[in-house]
Design an enzyme around this catalytic site. Sequence first.
Site, mmCIF file in Angstrom:
data_model
loop_
_atom_site.group_PDB
_atom_site.id
_atom_site.type_symbol
_atom_site.label_atom_id
_atom_site.label_comp_id
_atom_site.label_asym_id
_atom_site.label_seq_id
_atom_site.Cartn_x
_atom_site.Cartn_y
_atom_site.Cartn_z
ATOM 1 N N PRO A 99 6.546 17.503 26.719
ATOM 2 C CA PRO A 99 5.327 17.249 27.436
ATOM 3 C C PRO A 99 5.065 15.786 27.615
ATOM 4 O O PRO A 99 5.018 15.035 26.655
ATOM 5 C CB PRO A 99 4.260 17.849 26.536
ATOM 6 C CG PRO A 99 4.929 18.105 25.222
ATOM 7 C CD PRO A 99 6.305 17.640 25.315
ATOM 8 N N GLU A 100 4.855 15.428 28.839
ATOM 9 C CA GLU A 100 4.356 14.103 29.162
ATOM 10 C C GLU A 100 2.895 14.280 29.573
ATOM 11 O O GLU A 100 2.353 15.369 29.437
ATOM 12 C CB GLU A 100 5.204 13.495 30.287
ATOM 13 C CG GLU A 100 6.696 13.475 29.958
ATOM 14 C CD GLU A 100 7.553 12.823 31.025
ATOM 15 O OE1 GLU A 100 7.027 11.962 31.750
ATOM 16 O OE2 GLU A 100 8.737 13.171 31.123
ATOM 17 N N HIS A 155 8.857 30.425 15.252
ATOM 18 C CA HIS A 155 8.554 28.991 15.327
ATOM 19 C C HIS A 155 7.068 28.723 15.529
ATOM 20 O O HIS A 155 6.686 27.657 15.994
ATOM 21 C CB HIS A 155 9.358 28.306 16.436
ATOM 22 C CG HIS A 155 10.836 28.507 16.303
ATOM 23 N ND1 HIS A 155 11.561 27.978 15.270
ATOM 24 C CD2 HIS A 155 11.717 29.215 17.050
ATOM 25 C CE1 HIS A 155 12.826 28.322 15.405
ATOM 26 N NE2 HIS A 155 12.949 29.087 16.470
ATOM 27 N N ARG A 157 11.478 22.709 17.872
ATOM 28 C CA ARG A 157 12.193 21.597 17.233
ATOM 29 C C ARG A 157 11.395 20.907 16.136
ATOM 30 O O ARG A 157 11.937 20.091 15.404
ATOM 31 C CB ARG A 157 12.634 20.583 18.296
ATOM 32 C CG ARG A 157 13.756 21.117 19.154
ATOM 33 C CD ARG A 157 14.101 20.188 20.284
ATOM 34 N NE ARG A 157 14.814 19.007 19.823
ATOM 35 C CZ ARG A 157 15.289 18.062 20.636
ATOM 36 N NH1 ARG A 157 15.110 18.177 21.934
ATOM 37 N NH2 ARG A 157 15.906 17.034 20.154
#
Length: 295
Positions: free
Chosen positions: A2-3, A92, A112
Amino acid sequence: MPELPEVETVVRDLRPLLVGRTIRHVTVGSRKLRHAWDSAWDAALSGAKVRAIRRRGKWILVDLANGSTLLLHLGMTGQLTVHAAKDEVADHTHLRFALDRGKDELRFRDIRRFGSATLFATQAELDAFLNARLGPEPFGLDPAYFRDLLKTTRSLKALLLDQTALAGVGNIYADEACFLAGVHPGRAANTMTHGESETLRAAIETVLTNAIEGRGSTIRNYVGGSGLKGSYQNRFNVYGRTGQPCPTCGGVIQVTTLAGRSSHFCATCQPPPRRSKNSTRVAGRPTADRGRKKG
DNA sequence: CAAGCACCCTGTATGC
DNA sequence: TGCATACAGGGTGCTT
């Protein structure tokens, strides 16, 4: 993931789903994110009403009525979404915040685990943390301020990715903004003319605004706060389009490594700097993380 | 001051 | 099919 546009989309999606609701309790997974969750935060959060949710750079701020703020970063693969508590919990999923009477919950999923979730007790501590890391938001920037930023020998790409210079621009939108401005990302920032500076400043705004309008870009994992994917990946001019034709001139999109990141450009529309940093990547050329032995 | 790399992780794609 | 390797939207810290 995400930006800025993706984080903004998450915040806008979550706002009507969270503001005014009360966090009842927190369920913490066994594996830690970037930082371990402090168990003292459980008590600090239970019974706390959500006053506001906002974005600063790529960070998400959940302001609580008791004066504390939950600060979240999505890293590369983070997802922050509201679900019915009875919904199956995806793998996750590391944090679950039960809302009101527990029918719904806010979930933080991050494959991650580069993301983070931290509670700041006061606004002063939060501001100190963010101000040490973030430059101004890239909207409505004073052109003179932006020109000052360019007074460096660093490449445009390195500068745009530097969150202390400008908050929120990441690898995708740095490449797209450089393309729109017609400047090569490997150009030394201090070689930009005043005209080019203004063109780039405006291009950053345009790219980010259009990306927000498209709910961000979904390359792999990204989803907004409502679970919906983004669409701006369909409007990329250069990012991830190596070997494909330039939408403007039909030339072949090239890729190189700048500031340790894949950097995409059209060599015709964005003339490479005369010396250095303009070679296209050759197979097997080392980049960060490559060739490292596994632990 | 700037660049480069290593590291934190997991999943996926690709090549042998 | 299995295995190894390379790579991915980010941030941080150390070394050159």
